[in-house]
Design a protein around this motif. Structure first.
Motif: not given
Length: 199
Positions: A73, A76, A102-104, A149-150
């Protein structure tokens, strides 16, 4: 006629010879068994060494995979640093665009400029870096408690003379979703922050 002795002497001699022969055969058999056991123990030792080496390799691979997951993570998260001219008197500020790719979410974001200056302002970023400069959205409180995230945030320093702004590059500190604290400098160097280190 030859005197061959008496029967009891011959019987004793034959018995002693037979006993010696059986003793020799027993010793020979035991030596062979000991040799086979040594060979078996040697083979077992080699097998156990191979197993130990395989286990060590597997453990090393598992540790490497766990380390990759732990760092995944944080890797990212990106920071783009820029110098922004302010006014007409040679003043400038530093801007650090922080992207959570990341996705978190990441938490407790803080940007320090140089060694002593904490970001003066932080904004929600709108738009996409791929399509040009980001537009500044809502102003947030610094340090930033959470970046989803994002999402992207823009941290800005105070205005300085351009040389001072040039010499105070940003370093981002953040906590990943697993609770690990990281630092990311403007050159892209990512490091885990030791316990008790800067937060």
């Amino acid at each position: 006629m030859l005197d061959w002795g008496d029967v009891p002497t011959w019987a004793a001699a034959l018995f002693a010879g037979g006993a010696a022969f059986f003793a020799y055969q027993t010793i020979k058999s035991q030596r062979q068994q000991i040799g086979e056991q040594r060979q078996f123990i040697g083979e077992q030792s080699r097998f156990m060494d191979e197993q130990r080496q395989n286990l060590e390799l597997e453990r090393a691979e598992l540790r490497a995979a766990a380390e990759d997951r732990r760092v995944a993570q944080a890797r990212q998260v990106r920071m783009v640093d820029s110098l922004v001219p302010v006014g007409t008197e040679g003043a400038a500020l530093r801007s650090a665009e922080v992207v959570n790719g990341s996705d978190a979410p990441i938490r407790d974001l803080e940007v320090r400029f140089g060694t002593a200056y904490i970001a003066a302002e932080v904004y929600e970023a709108r738009g996409s870096q791929d399509r040009g400069p980001l537009a500044l959205g809502e102003r947030w409180i610094t340090p930033l408690a959470l970046l989803g995230a994002g999402r992207t945030a823009v941290f800005r320093s105070q205005a300085w003379p351009e040389t001072t702004a040039h010499n105070n590059r940003p370093t981002l500190f953040f906590t990943d979703d697993g609770g690990v604290r990281w630092s990311l400098d403007s050159y892209g160097k990512l490091e885990e922050v030791p316990a008790g280190g800067p937060s």
